[in-house]
Design a protein around this motif. Structure first.
Motif, PDB file in Angstrom:
ATOM      1  N   CYS A  38       0.843  -1.198   0.000  1.00 29.57           N
ATOM      2  CA  CYS A  38       0.000   0.000   0.000  1.00 29.57           C
ATOM      3  C   CYS A  38       0.874   1.242   0.000  1.00 29.57           C
ATOM      4  CB  CYS A  38      -0.870  -0.025   1.256  1.00 29.57           C
ATOM      5  SG  CYS A  38      -1.881   1.438   1.460  1.00 29.57           S
ATOM      6  N   SER A  40       0.567   3.838   1.689  1.00 26.19           N
ATOM      7  CA  SER A  40       0.851   4.385   3.026  1.00 26.19           C
ATOM      8  C   SER A  40       2.043   3.687   3.679  1.00 26.19           C
ATOM      9  CB  SER A  40      -0.385   4.351   3.928  1.00 26.19           C
ATOM     10  OG  SER A  40      -0.818   3.034   4.120  1.00 26.19           O
ATOM     11  N   HIS A  72      -0.386  -4.344   5.785  1.00 22.56           N
ATOM     12  CA  HIS A  72      -1.698  -4.355   6.445  1.00 22.56           C
ATOM     13  C   HIS A  72      -2.808  -4.874   5.533  1.00 22.56           C
ATOM     14  CE1 HIS A  72      -0.948  -0.202   4.890  1.00 22.56           C
ATOM     15  NE2 HIS A  72      -2.158  -0.387   4.380  1.00 22.56           N
ATOM     16  N   CYS A 158      -7.394  -2.850   2.912  1.00 23.75           N
ATOM     17  CA  CYS A 158      -7.113  -1.410   3.046  1.00 23.75           C
ATOM     18  C   CYS A 158      -7.702  -0.643   1.870  1.00 23.75           C
ATOM     19  CB  CYS A 158      -5.622  -1.137   3.183  1.00 23.75           C
ATOM     20  SG  CYS A 158      -5.239   0.626   3.226  1.00 23.75           S
TER      21      CYS A 158
HETATM   22 ZN   LIG Z   1      -3.122   0.862   3.161  1.00 23.84          ZN
END
Ligand SMILES: [Zn+2]
Ligand SMILES: [Zn+2]
Length: 351
Positions: A38, A40, A72, A158
């Motif tokens: 991801c 992030s 995540h 996510c």
């Molecule tokens: Zn994420």
């Protein structure tokens, strides 16, 4: 177990080997089948978010302890469960909802663990899935994915639930009017796909990158606007015949926020999801006079994850391009992501 961990912020992840932990109490041990990478994770490995004006939000000050295993967006196969972890057996394939809170406060009891003031999220505050194994504290974070392939299911944790929750915040105009989506990267294509699955009226995508705009049009956007054009907001106002009822900003920079708010019709809603960073100055009288809403949206609730998986089981996995790579490639994948070279999602496959 082998895990890729942030040991020093701003440095590549390091491969470390530890004894595989045994689950106790309500814990469940999974072997990781799929771990999505991801955007992030770039901020998490850097150790901060950019607040604009030279200010930073330090993740270590917010409770992130190093070394930490990132990752995540995980699907795993149950290896073992503690004596109080009910309803699971070895071999079960589950999506992990990583957005966990303390589990005990009023917010968590209401089901909004992602908004708990003592977050314990997997891959942020607790070890994540860039690893051969992953420990989950309670079965309530595990969701049966049925026949969805692990690498297609992982991003739902996510990218999926984040865009699903943002789309739900649009409200009734989702199905009656165009929705504007800013950012056509992996999150944008996921948002577009779920917008369609949720019965969305039409989607106008805005991005500065022509390659990503093309990908959005291929994925069913009715228009793709260059958000870097000086008249970008006017183009949206023209395309929506007066302004958008809802703008979902998946970038979240100073310039996209300004653009997104300028796209709104009276009564419209600007929903900010992206964590790119920055700040803006707003004139206040237009807020009440135009009756606009500025709303933040952070991941999603356990209920929303459950709803999303039901939706995907009915309508099929989101049409986001997914590429799989071995766990060992994680640093190379993060570098590609940082360079803006990833279209869709890259998912690591440790097993
Ligand atoms: Zn994420
Ligand atoms: Zn809580």
């Amino acid at each position: 177990m082998r895990s890729f961990q942030v040991c020093v912020c701003g440095q590549p992840l390091q491969l470390l080997e530890h004894a595989t932990p045994q689950p106790t109490g309500t814990e469940v041990l999974l072997k990781v089948l799929a771990a999505g990478v991801c955007h992030s994770d770039l901020h998490l490995s850097d150790g901060y978010f950019d607040l604009g004006g030279g200010k930073r939000l330090s993740l270590e000050e917010r409770g992130m302890k190093l070394p930490i295993t990132l990752g995540h967006e995980n699907v795993g196969e149950v290896v073992a469960a503690g004596p109080q972890a009910k309803g699971l057996k070895a071999g079960d394939r589950r999506l992990v909802d990583p957005w966990m809170g303390c589990g005990e406060c009023g917010v968590c009891k209401r089901g909004d663990e992602q908004l708990c003031t003592k977050p314990g999220s997997i891959g942020v505050f607790r070890h994540g899935g860039y690893s051969t194994h992953l420990m989950v504290p309670h079965p309530r974070y595990l969701f049966d994915i049925g026949d969805i392939p692990p690498e297609r299911a992982a991003p739902l944790a996510c990218s999926g639930v984040t865009t699903y929750s943002a789309l739900k915040k649009v409200g009734p105009t989702l199905t009656t009017d165009p929705t504007v989506i800013i950012g056509a990267g992996g999150l944008g294509l996921m948002c577009l796909s779920l917008h369609k699955a949720m019965g969305g009226h039409s989607a106008i995508v805005a991005d500065i990158d022509p390659v990503k705009r093309d990908a959005a049009l291929q994925a069913g956007a009715t228009a793709a606007i260059d958000s870097g054009a000086p008249d970008a907001a006017q183009q949206v106002v023209a395309a929506t015949k007066g302004g958008a009822w809802a703008v979902i900003d998946l970038v979240g920079s100073s310039s996209t926020a300004r653009f997104g708010i300028d796209c709104l019709i009276k009564g419209g809603k600007y929903i900010i999801v992206g964590l790119y960073g920055g700040d803006i100055t707003l004139s206040l009288p237009p807020l009440p006079m135009r009756a606009i809403t500025i709303q933040g949206s952070y991941t999603g609730s356990l209920t929303e994850t459950r709803e999303l998986i039901e939706l995907v089981k009915r309508t099929g996995p989101p049409g986001v391009p997914v590429a799989t790579r071995p766990l060992e490639d994680v640093n190379a994948v993060l570098a590609q992501l940082r360079a803006g070279k990833v279209v869709g999602r890259v998912v690591l496959t440790p097993h």
